[in-house]
Design a protein around this motif. Structure first.
Motif, short mmCIF file in Angstrom:
data_model
loop_
_atom_site.label_atom_id
_atom_site.label_comp_id
_atom_site.label_asym_id
_atom_site.label_seq_id
_atom_site.Cartn_x
_atom_site.Cartn_y
_atom_site.Cartn_z
N VAL A 323 16.61 9.27 -5.38
CA VAL A 323 17.85 9.61 -4.69
C VAL A 323 17.74 9.14 -3.25
N GLU A 326 21.10 11.13 -0.40
CA GLU A 326 21.88 12.12 -1.16
C GLU A 326 23.20 11.54 -1.67
N ALA A 358 24.07 14.01 -5.53
CA ALA A 358 23.94 15.35 -4.95
C ALA A 358 23.37 16.33 -5.96
N THR A 361 19.74 15.67 -6.23
CA THR A 361 19.05 16.21 -5.05
C THR A 361 18.75 17.69 -5.26
#
Length: 388
Positions: A323, A326, A358, A361
């Protein structure tokens, strides 16, 4: 030219034309842990649902298959049998080097009515293997992730995959399967209709390895991952089973190592989370060296044994994703070692400016901050984890 592939694409276009594509993260979590994301479905349920919905075809490429009575893979195998019985064409590619893992389950696949199960063997071309893990249903939806076709991957391993109806992904996965099927049959590799190459800025992109067995309009995975790392401005999060810049006996392969170091040097906050399978391995000194770099943290995830006792090749973190800031997610099937990118069949999916990043994350941080993760100490001597 095999006409089956264009037919699948037409089916996909017809079925997707009335609705927007949907892509969703799918998790597998070790039993007896609190790592599950309450918003995400589990692979064991998603696989059953996808196979139940199959009307014409299921094309699967898997590293291997292994099950045991009463396990979470049993309903999946049962649904495959039902699909074959109702006339769904089932085709399975399995790595030739892993057929002996569970001959009973391989034989069960071969007994599915109308099923065709083939061994994918790169001997004579490279030292690689079929390491990808995906399947395409009716040319309209697909699943790809770190989950092997293994009961342990559904019950005792931390995994992450995606279920998607995104036409770009589904059609290109179907093309790769068609190519690999022709390869195992010893036929001339198919000439696909020309497609515009995906740009490095495409919002959705499929990249693959090895380059010598991948259409020219599909970028090599290693190029895409390095490109993402070079674009990073604020944060980089990487979760893997294993990470190593050492290839073969003593060959140094620094492409990803250099990209991580460069990101940290320019001020990007880098977090690298690997499984405890790296402890005692040849890559450990290099991981310790990374941990000494400012802005670069390395943690090790260690999942306790199950209450039933030691289960070989399980109770670990097997997810493989990156990632960046983000906002960008690369999720796939490659551990970060040279052979996965240069010799073996692996696939990564890249989602840019995506809400999936996201979500990933959040999954990363849940494990990073959990009691199962600890900071790698460059001065400590670690004992090798029992794996088998």
């Amino acid at each position: 030219m095999n006409l089956r592939f264009p037919l699948l694409i037409l089916m996909a276009c017809a079925s997707l034309g009335a609705q927007s594509p949907v892509t969703r993260l799918v998790q597998s979590i070790p039993a007896e842990t609190d790592l599950a994301d309450p918003e995400l479905p589990f692979a064991k349920d998603v696989w059953v649902e996808m196979i139940q919905g199959a009307k014409a075809s299921i094309d699967a490429a898997e590293f291997y298959v292994t099950s045991r009575p009463g396990s979470a893979l049993e309903p999946v195998l049962s649904e495959l049998e039902k699909a074959g019985a109702r006339g769904v064409k089932v085709r399975f590619l399995l790595s030739s080097k892993m057929l002996d893992q569970d001959p009973v389950s391989v034989a069960r696949l071969r007994r599915i009515p109308g099923a065709d199960v083939r061994a994918f063997d790169l001997t004579g071309v490279s030292k690689g293997i079929l390491h990808a893990k995906y399947f395409v249903v009716d040319g309209r939806e697909a699943f790809l992730g770190s989950q092997n076709f293994d009961w342990r991957a559904l019950e005792h391993i931390h995994e992450l995959g995606v279920r998607t109806t995104e036409p770009v992904i589904v059609s290109r996965l179907a093309r790769l399967f068609t190519l690999d099927w022709a390869f195992v049959e010893g036929r001339k590799l198919p000439d696909f209709p020309p497609q515009p190459p995906m740009s490095a800025r495409s919002q959705v992109e499929l990249v693959a390895s090895p380059p010598f067995l991948t259409p020219r309009d599909v970028r090599p995975s290693i190029e895409a991952l390095v490109d993402l790392l070079e674009q990073a401005k604020q944060t980089v999060r990487v979760q893997l089973l294993t990470y190593s810049p050492i290839s073969g006996q003593d060959h140094y392969w620094p492409r990803l190592d250099n990209a991580l170091r460069a990101a940290a040097v320019r001020g990007v906050k880098v977090k690298l989370l690997v499984s405890d399978w790296v402890l005692g391995g040849r890559a450990l000194p290099h991981l310790k060296a990374l941990a000494l770099i400012p802005n670069l943290e390395v943690k090790v995830a260690s999942i306790p044994e199950a209450k039933e006792g030691h289960i070989p090749f399980s109770r670990t973190v097997h997810s493989k994703y990156l990632v960046v800031d983000e906002a960008h997610l690369a999720l796939g099937t490659s551990n970060w070692e040279e052979s996965y990118f240069t010799e073996s069949r692996n696939i990564e999916l890249i989602f840019r400016d995506s809400p999936l990043a996201a979500q990933a994350t959040g999954i990363f941080e849940r494990l990073w901050g959990s009691r199962y993760a600890f900071a790698l100490d460059p001065a400590k001597v670690y004992e090798r984890r029992k794996v088998d």
